[in-house]
Design a protein around this motif. Structure first.
Motif, mmCIF file in Angstrom:
data_model
loop_
_atom_site.group_PDB
_atom_site.id
_atom_site.type_symbol
_atom_site.label_atom_id
_atom_site.label_comp_id
_atom_site.label_asym_id
_atom_site.label_seq_id
_atom_site.Cartn_x
_atom_site.Cartn_y
_atom_site.Cartn_z
ATOM 1 N N SER A 148 0.814 -1.227 0.000
ATOM 2 C CA SER A 148 0.000 0.000 0.000
ATOM 3 C C SER A 148 0.841 1.268 0.000
ATOM 4 O O SER A 148 0.373 2.335 -0.422
ATOM 5 C CB SER A 148 -0.947 -0.003 1.200
ATOM 6 O OG SER A 148 -0.213 -0.121 2.414
ATOM 7 N N THR A 149 2.077 1.183 0.470
ATOM 8 C CA THR A 149 2.935 2.369 0.535
ATOM 9 C C THR A 149 3.666 2.638 -0.777
ATOM 10 O O THR A 149 4.297 3.680 -0.937
ATOM 11 C CB THR A 149 3.974 2.224 1.663
ATOM 12 O OG1 THR A 149 4.721 1.027 1.457
ATOM 13 C CG2 THR A 149 3.288 2.168 3.023
ATOM 14 N N ASP A 150 3.603 1.669 -1.702
ATOM 15 C CA ASP A 150 4.263 1.847 -3.002
ATOM 16 C C ASP A 150 3.253 2.305 -4.051
ATOM 17 O O ASP A 150 2.035 2.167 -3.884
ATOM 18 C CB ASP A 150 4.905 0.536 -3.463
ATOM 19 C CG ASP A 150 6.132 0.165 -2.644
ATOM 20 O OD1 ASP A 150 6.550 1.001 -1.803
ATOM 21 O OD2 ASP A 150 6.642 -0.956 -2.801
ATOM 22 N N ALA A 187 8.869 -6.138 -0.946
ATOM 23 C CA ALA A 187 7.491 -6.133 -1.455
ATOM 24 C C ALA A 187 6.899 -7.534 -1.393
ATOM 25 O O ALA A 187 5.723 -7.718 -1.044
ATOM 26 C CB ALA A 187 7.459 -5.600 -2.881
ATOM 27 N N MET A 188 7.709 -8.518 -1.714
ATOM 28 C CA MET A 188 7.227 -9.893 -1.647
ATOM 29 C C MET A 188 6.901 -10.275 -0.201
ATOM 30 O O MET A 188 5.860 -10.903 0.076
ATOM 31 C CB MET A 188 8.278 -10.842 -2.221
ATOM 32 C CG MET A 188 7.848 -12.309 -2.259
ATOM 33 S SD MET A 188 8.190 -13.143 -0.685
ATOM 34 C CE MET A 188 9.984 -13.084 -0.674
ATOM 35 N N SER A 193 2.806 -11.380 4.093
ATOM 36 C CA SER A 193 2.180 -11.103 5.385
ATOM 37 C C SER A 193 0.717 -10.699 5.221
ATOM 38 O O SER A 193 -0.148 -11.098 6.013
ATOM 39 C CB SER A 193 2.933 -9.990 6.115
ATOM 40 O OG SER A 193 4.264 -10.377 6.394
ATOM 41 N N GLN A 194 0.419 -9.925 4.196
ATOM 42 C CA GLN A 194 -0.952 -9.467 3.995
ATOM 43 C C GLN A 194 -1.878 -10.593 3.532
ATOM 44 O O GLN A 194 -3.068 -10.581 3.838
ATOM 45 C CB GLN A 194 -0.965 -8.301 3.000
ATOM 46 C CG GLN A 194 -0.333 -7.029 3.588
ATOM 47 C CD GLN A 194 -0.192 -5.918 2.569
ATOM 48 O OE1 GLN A 194 -0.165 -6.166 1.360
ATOM 49 N NE2 GLN A 194 -0.086 -4.684 3.046
ATOM 50 N N ILE A 195 -1.330 -11.560 2.819
ATOM 51 C CA ILE A 195 -2.129 -12.732 2.451
ATOM 52 C C ILE A 195 -2.547 -13.489 3.710
ATOM 53 O O ILE A 195 -3.694 -13.925 3.847
ATOM 54 C CB ILE A 195 -1.324 -13.645 1.501
ATOM 55 C CG1 ILE A 195 -1.177 -12.979 0.134
ATOM 56 C CG2 ILE A 195 -2.005 -15.013 1.357
ATOM 57 C CD1 ILE A 195 -0.253 -13.717 -0.809
ATOM 58 N N SER A 207 10.854 -14.715 3.067
ATOM 59 C CA SER A 207 11.581 -13.495 3.419
ATOM 60 C C SER A 207 12.930 -13.777 4.056
ATOM 61 O O SER A 207 13.809 -12.916 4.057
ATOM 62 C CB SER A 207 10.734 -12.641 4.380
ATOM 63 O OG SER A 207 9.521 -12.271 3.773
ATOM 64 N N THR A 208 13.103 -14.958 4.621
ATOM 65 C CA THR A 208 14.346 -15.326 5.302
ATOM 66 C C THR A 208 14.713 -16.765 4.966
ATOM 67 O O THR A 208 13.884 -17.543 4.477
ATOM 68 C CB THR A 208 14.198 -15.197 6.832
ATOM 69 O OG1 THR A 208 13.238 -16.171 7.283
ATOM 70 C CG2 THR A 208 13.746 -13.800 7.228
ATOM 71 N N GLN A 209 15.953 -17.111 5.289
ATOM 72 C CA GLN A 209 16.405 -18.483 5.081
ATOM 73 C C GLN A 209 15.642 -19.446 5.992
ATOM 74 O O GLN A 209 15.337 -20.575 5.607
ATOM 75 C CB GLN A 209 17.907 -18.586 5.357
ATOM 76 C CG GLN A 209 18.510 -19.964 5.046
ATOM 77 C CD GLN A 209 18.472 -20.296 3.571
ATOM 78 O OE1 GLN A 209 18.983 -19.537 2.742
ATOM 79 N NE2 GLN A 209 17.885 -21.433 3.226
ATOM 80 N N GLN A 210 15.311 -18.986 7.189
ATOM 81 C CA GLN A 210 14.560 -19.834 8.117
ATOM 82 C C GLN A 210 13.174 -20.171 7.570
ATOM 83 O O GLN A 210 12.717 -21.315 7.665
ATOM 84 C CB GLN A 210 14.428 -19.149 9.477
ATOM 85 C CG GLN A 210 13.712 -20.006 10.523
ATOM 86 C CD GLN A 210 13.628 -19.315 11.865
ATOM 87 O OE1 GLN A 210 14.088 -18.189 12.022
ATOM 88 N NE2 GLN A 210 13.061 -19.991 12.850
ATOM 89 N N GLU A 211 12.510 -19.175 6.989
ATOM 90 C CA GLU A 211 11.209 -19.444 6.363
ATOM 91 C C GLU A 211 11.371 -20.437 5.217
ATOM 92 O O GLU A 211 10.547 -21.341 5.054
ATOM 93 C CB GLU A 211 10.593 -18.142 5.838
ATOM 94 C CG GLU A 211 10.063 -17.224 6.920
ATOM 95 C CD GLU A 211 9.439 -15.969 6.349
ATOM 96 O OE1 GLU A 211 9.503 -15.781 5.109
ATOM 97 O OE2 GLU A 211 8.882 -15.170 7.122
#
Length: 434
Positions: A148-150, A187-188, A193-195, A207-211
């Motif tokens: 939303s901020t973009d 953005a991804m 998170s919004q989904i 978003s991270t290697q752990q995810e």
């Protein structure tokens, strides 16, 4: 030779009793003199009568004891009743209904057409197929970000589109596709998170290697379902927007060694059914390549139970593969090489306007750790555009119906029928080929 036991009073006992009687006679004979009583009379015959009675009583007692020993029932031997072997209660089979759609890509043109005085109405787009999307697990691929901020672009859409997807009976959204990183890693991550906030399950981008290292596993009607995703290639824009280090964990590459490790991890975490979404192939292709077929068979052998292909933006065949997993059991694998577009505003090619929904009842048998498919079917879809009250609108229709709203004109019906033929041609030789 054994000697029989003698019964009655033994000779030794008689002798001892006789001596005892004589002693008693002598004693009673001397007693009056010792006591100074000369009138006391004593009859020896009475002594012998008493002696005889004593001997008779002893004999009867011996006889009674002997008879008791003969008639007495010996104690029963201790018996052992083994405890019944516990029979394990068979675990019943479980099942869930499954639906998969193709890729969704909104653009600014679609956003403007979905704008009203009271906000956005993206749900209007999928209203005609809402019932067809209804299942215990319905998944699609989303080729947009929602930040939303973009600035809003053909790639970045208003976040209001996500509740519209949820209200259309969509449960899970794959973000593993060719355009995943076109807006960059941040953005991804925001879109992911919004989904989740919209009540759906994102998978395929991290978003991270752990995810990335933690498979997405969900419960569907009591069945543990792993949602995995692999990307053959990223767009040039995506490669520029993310560093090599970010790309290494943002999506999973279509590498069989990586797939094997991921499936083993998911199985170790309790996954019973493994769904694999794959972004592969060339845009516009209506048939899978030989390389895709080989890769699909390898994915099946490694443990994929359902394979859902995207990226060509055209419908390709659906097959049941037989997986060889080294256990001698039959493992059917449902493979849709490409689902086409569930929604696209691109009207240059008929294949881009054509899509399908894949339906199945997935049954899991815990006794054999195998699955089976029932009620397999597909629904052909068409991305419609037309004017309603003077403004362009977009909707997705089932393309093999006999009647449509009045605002779907004859020209559009003609295009829809030609797009339906594109889908039915792609199903030739598939499991749906009559």
């Amino acid at each position: 030779m054994k000697r029989g036991k003698k019964r009655g009073i033994s000779m030794g006992t008689v002798v001892m009793l006789t001596i005892t009687a004589l002693v008693l006679v002598g004693f009673f004979g001397m007693l009056p003199r010792l006591a100074g009583q000369t009138d006391l009379r004593f009859h020896a015959s009475d002594i012998f009568v008493a002696l005889d009675q004593t001997i008779t009583g002893i004999g009867e007692m011996n006889a009674s004891q002997s008879q008791k020993k003969e008639t007495e029932t010996p104690p029963a031997a201790a018996s052992f009743t083994p405890a019944p072997t516990a029979v394990p209660t068979p675990v019943p089979k479980t099942s869930f209904s499954f639906c998969a759609g193709g890729q969704i890509a909104f653009t600014n043109e679609v956003r403007k057409a979905s704008t009203a005085d009271d906000g956005y109405h993206f749900d209007w787009i999928f209203a005609p197929i809402k019932d067809s999307l209804n299942a215990d697990l319905t998944l699609v691929t989303l080729a947009n970000s929602t930040v939303s901020t973009d600035k809003l672009t053909d790639y970045n859409m208003p976040v209001e589109m996500l509740p519209a997807l949820k209200s259309s009976n969509i449960d899970a959204v794959s973000l593993g596709h060719y355009y995943t990183l076109d807006g960059g890693l941040s953005a991804m991550g925001t879109t992911r998170s919004q989904i989740t906030q919209a009540g759906m399950i994102p998978y395929g981008a991290y978003s991270t290697q752990q995810e990335r290292n933690t498979p997405v596993i969900i419960q569907v009607n009591g069945v543990s379902v792993a949602m995995l995703s692999y990307v053959e290639e990223l767009s040039k824009t995506g490669k520029k927007q993310a560093s090599n280090a970010e790309q290494s964990f943002a999506v999973a590459p279509l590498d069989l060694a990586v797939v094997q490790q991921d499936i083993q991890t998911a199985k170790g975490m309790g996954a019973q059914v493994v769904v694999v979404s794959v972004s592969w192939g060339k845009n516009g292709d209506t048939k899978p390549s030989d390389q895709q077929r080989e890769t699909a068979q390898s994915l099946a052998n490694l443990g994929a139970d359902i394979i859902i292909g995207t990226h060509p933006e055209a419908v390709e065949t659906v097959q049941i593969l037989t997986a060889d997993r080294g256990d001698g059991r039959y493992h059917p694998v449902l493979c849709a090489y490409s689902m086409g577009n569930l929604f696209s505003a691109d009207r240059e090619k008929r294949v881009n306007l054509s899509g399908m929904l894949l339906h199945a009842q997935v049954e899991y048998d815990p006794a054999t750790d195998t699955i089976a498919f029932d009620n397999l079917s597909y629904t052909p879809t068409y991305c419609w555009r037309g004017k309603v009250n003077g403004s362009y609108r977009y909707q997705v229709f089932v393309s093999n119906l006999t009647s449509y709203p009045e605002y779907v004109d004859k020209d559009q019906l003609g295009v829809m029928n030609r797009c339906l033929k594109v889908v039915t041609d792609a199903m030739e030789g598939s499991i749906f080929d009559p």
